[in-house]
Design a protein around this motif. Structure first.
Motif, PDB file in Angstrom:
ATOM      1  N   GLU A 176       2.538 -19.209  -6.905  1.00 49.73           N
ATOM      2  CA  GLU A 176       1.315 -18.844  -7.612  1.00 49.73           C
ATOM      3  C   GLU A 176       0.103 -18.763  -6.693  1.00 49.73           C
ATOM      4  OE1 GLU A 176       0.556 -21.079 -11.172  1.00 49.73           O
ATOM      5  OE2 GLU A 176       2.687 -21.205 -11.634  1.00 49.73           O
ATOM      6  N   ARG A 177       0.196 -19.427  -5.557  1.00 48.13           N
ATOM      7  CA  ARG A 177      -0.934 -19.435  -4.619  1.00 48.13           C
ATOM      8  C   ARG A 177      -1.298 -18.011  -4.172  1.00 48.13           C
ATOM      9  NH1 ARG A 177      -2.419 -23.436  -0.411  1.00 48.13           N
ATOM     10  NH2 ARG A 177      -0.606 -24.626  -1.061  1.00 48.13           N
ATOM     11  N   MET A 178      -0.290 -17.130  -4.089  1.00 48.16           N
ATOM     12  CA  MET A 178      -0.541 -15.775  -3.593  1.00 48.16           C
ATOM     13  C   MET A 178      -1.538 -15.026  -4.466  1.00 48.16           C
ATOM     14  SD  MET A 178       2.924 -14.203  -1.989  1.00 48.16           S
ATOM     15  CE  MET A 178       3.679 -13.873  -3.584  1.00 48.16           C
ATOM     16  N   ALA A 179      -1.422 -15.181  -5.766  1.00 46.53           N
ATOM     17  CA  ALA A 179      -2.306 -14.451  -6.681  1.00 46.53           C
ATOM     18  C   ALA A 179      -3.674 -15.109  -6.806  1.00 46.53           C
ATOM     19  CB  ALA A 179      -1.657 -14.341  -8.058  1.00 46.53           C
ATOM     20  N   ILE A 180      -3.848 -16.271  -6.177  1.00 43.90           N
ATOM     21  CA  ILE A 180      -5.117 -16.982  -6.240  1.00 43.90           C
ATOM     22  C   ILE A 180      -5.810 -16.966  -4.881  1.00 43.90           C
ATOM     23  CG2 ILE A 180      -6.254 -19.167  -6.749  1.00 43.90           C
ATOM     24  CD1 ILE A 180      -5.008 -17.808  -9.195  1.00 43.90           C
ATOM     25  N   ASP A 194      -7.551 -11.433  -2.515  1.00 42.98           N
ATOM     26  CA  ASP A 194      -8.240 -10.341  -1.838  1.00 42.98           C
ATOM     27  C   ASP A 194      -7.328  -9.537  -0.911  1.00 42.98           C
ATOM     28  OD1 ASP A 194     -10.581 -11.072  -3.104  1.00 42.98           O
ATOM     29  OD2 ASP A 194     -11.206 -12.404  -1.478  1.00 42.98           O
ATOM     30  N   LYS A 195      -6.120 -10.041  -0.654  1.00 42.12           N
ATOM     31  CA  LYS A 195      -5.189  -9.311   0.206  1.00 42.12           C
ATOM     32  C   LYS A 195      -4.451  -8.213  -0.556  1.00 42.12           C
ATOM     33  CE  LYS A 195      -4.410 -13.186   3.378  1.00 42.12           C
ATOM     34  NZ  LYS A 195      -3.405 -14.109   3.974  1.00 42.12           N
ATOM     35  N   PHE A 196      -4.499  -8.283  -1.876  1.00 47.10           N
ATOM     36  CA  PHE A 196      -3.886  -7.243  -2.703  1.00 47.10           C
ATOM     37  C   PHE A 196      -4.891  -6.110  -2.887  1.00 47.10           C
ATOM     38  CE2 PHE A 196      -1.401 -10.961  -3.830  1.00 47.10           C
ATOM     39  CZ  PHE A 196      -0.132 -10.455  -4.061  1.00 47.10           C
ATOM     40  N   SER A 197      -4.454  -4.890  -2.624  1.00 45.15           N
ATOM     41  CA  SER A 197      -5.348  -3.740  -2.817  1.00 45.15           C
ATOM     42  C   SER A 197      -5.432  -3.349  -4.293  1.00 45.15           C
ATOM     43  CB  SER A 197      -4.858  -2.545  -1.993  1.00 45.15           C
ATOM     44  OG  SER A 197      -3.530  -2.198  -2.344  1.00 45.15           O
ATOM     45  N   ASP A 204       0.817  -1.213   0.000  1.00 48.98           N
ATOM     46  CA  ASP A 204       0.000   0.000   0.000  1.00 48.98           C
ATOM     47  C   ASP A 204       0.850   1.262   0.000  1.00 48.98           C
ATOM     48  OD1 ASP A 204      -2.271  -1.573   0.027  1.00 48.98           O
ATOM     49  OD2 ASP A 204      -2.448  -1.542   2.213  1.00 48.98           O
ATOM     50  N   ASN A 205       2.148   1.113   0.279  1.00 52.44           N
ATOM     51  CA  ASN A 205       3.053   2.266   0.261  1.00 52.44           C
ATOM     52  C   ASN A 205       3.377   2.711  -1.169  1.00 52.44           C
ATOM     53  OD1 ASN A 205       3.310   2.436   3.090  1.00 52.44           O
ATOM     54  ND2 ASN A 205       4.862   0.811   3.092  1.00 52.44           N
ATOM     55  N   PHE A 206       2.872   1.958  -2.145  1.00 52.49           N
ATOM     56  CA  PHE A 206       3.142   2.285  -3.548  1.00 52.49           C
ATOM     57  C   PHE A 206       1.805   2.419  -4.286  1.00 52.49           C
ATOM     58  CE2 PHE A 206       6.467  -0.348  -1.717  1.00 52.49           C
ATOM     59  CZ  PHE A 206       7.592   0.455  -1.912  1.00 52.49           C
ATOM     60  N   PRO A 207       1.038   3.467  -3.943  1.00 55.12           N
ATOM     61  CA  PRO A 207      -0.315   3.624  -4.507  1.00 55.12           C
ATOM     62  C   PRO A 207      -0.342   3.881  -6.005  1.00 55.12           C
ATOM     63  CG  PRO A 207       0.357   5.600  -3.323  1.00 55.12           C
ATOM     64  CD  PRO A 207       1.400   4.557  -3.038  1.00 55.12           C
ATOM     65  N   ASP A 208       0.795   4.299  -6.590  1.00 54.29           N
ATOM     66  CA  ASP A 208       0.810   4.573  -8.031  1.00 54.29           C
ATOM     67  C   ASP A 208       0.934   3.310  -8.865  1.00 54.29           C
ATOM     68  OD1 ASP A 208       3.321   4.318  -6.896  1.00 54.29           O
ATOM     69  OD2 ASP A 208       4.312   5.464  -8.485  1.00 54.29           O
ATOM     70  N   ILE A 209       1.265   2.177  -8.215  1.00 57.20           N
ATOM     71  CA  ILE A 209       1.309   0.898  -8.944  1.00 57.20           C
ATOM     72  C   ILE A 209      -0.122   0.498  -9.297  1.00 57.20           C
ATOM     73  CG2 ILE A 209       1.840  -1.566  -8.793  1.00 57.20           C
ATOM     74  CD1 ILE A 209       4.300   0.145  -9.116  1.00 57.20           C
ATOM     75  N   GLU A 210      -0.365   0.233 -10.567  1.00 55.81           N
ATOM     76  CA  GLU A 210      -1.720  -0.073 -11.039  1.00 55.81           C
ATOM     77  C   GLU A 210      -2.012  -1.572 -11.038  1.00 55.81           C
ATOM     78  OE1 GLU A 210      -2.434   2.077 -14.792  1.00 55.81           O
ATOM     79  OE2 GLU A 210      -0.657   3.232 -14.246  1.00 55.81           O
ATOM     80  N   CYS A 211      -0.964  -2.376 -11.133  1.00 60.81           N
ATOM     81  CA  CYS A 211      -1.154  -3.832 -11.186  1.00 60.81           C
ATOM     82  C   CYS A 211       0.128  -4.506 -10.715  1.00 60.81           C
ATOM     83  CB  CYS A 211      -1.498  -4.268 -12.605  1.00 60.81           C
ATOM     84  SG  CYS A 211      -1.753  -6.056 -12.788  1.00 60.81           S
TER      85      CYS A 211
END
Length: 219
Positions: A197-201, A205-208, A183-190
């Motif tokens: 791979e489990r993290m992205a699945i 919901d933990k990724f803003s 969250d310290n990098f709000p300008d990152i769009e994606c």
């Protein structure tokens, strides 16, 4: 002291489960040939399970990011049996092989089947992450420092390719990912995940911001 450096070695130790799965396996009633898959915790049980399930073939260990052992025998079996907990691995097997997957969970002593809804939900997350990635300009590429998960070369290659397209990619290296720090990098769009791979699945919901696994990107 100055001029000296210490390199720490990593020792990997198999953590074997001591759960008895005899009762669990006796619940399986499938008419057809089963491919036996599991995680490292239960690998030592496959030989005995094969003896109990006469019409079965051992595929071996599967990882969330690598179900090649299942793919190798996919044409030889009618379905797969996954021995273990959680949904990530069995759903991945179902997606990659197109076969029915039965879950045998030694921790809950339950039998269930991967549903079409679970597969479609996984596919929706992949499609959504990829769509956001295609339209993003500032992209954060997550690189794990953990042995076995570090894909710095793939990350650097992706960075160069994105730069050729006029996008602004940045590499973020971590050992254990703290989602709140992103969250310290709000300008990152994606975010592009090059680690487990489990993290992205399962942690989607933990990724803003939207996230996609590097294996799902087509350049």
């Amino acid at each position: 002291q100055e001029g000296y450096s210490i390199t720490m070695k990593t020792l990997f130790i198999e953590a074997r489960s001591n759960l008895n799965v005899d009762e669990l396996i006796s619940k399986i009633n499938f008419q057809g040939k089963l491919g036996l898959t599991t995680t490292i915790q239960h690998m030592h049980l496959l030989d005995s399970i094969k003896k109990k399930l006469k019409n079965s073939v051992i595929a071996g260990q599967v990882l969330g990011c690598d179900v090649s052992n299942a793919l190798k025998i996919a044409k030889k079996v009618d379905a797969f049996l996954f021995i273990g907990s959680g949904n990530f691995h069995p759903v991945q097997i179902a997606m990659k092989t197109g076969k029915k997957v039965i879950r045998a969970d030694p921790f809950t002593n339950s039998i269930s089947e991967v549903t079409e809804e679970e597969i479609e939900d996984r596919k929706r997350k992949v499609r959504a992450g990829y769509a956001y990635f295609l339209n993003a300009n500032k992209i954060g590429i997550l690189v794990s420092a953990k042995p076995g998960q570090n894909k710095i070369k793939a990350a650097e290659f992706l960075k160069k390719e994105l730069e050729k397209q006029g996008k602004k990619p940045y590499l973020f290296t971590f050992d254990t990912l703290d989602f709140h720090q992103l969250d310290n990098f709000p300008d990152i769009e994606c975010w592009v995940n090059t680690a487990c791979e489990r993290m992205a699945i399962e942690d989607y919901d933990k990724f803003s911001k939207p996230v996609v696994n590097i294996c799902d990107i087509k350049l």
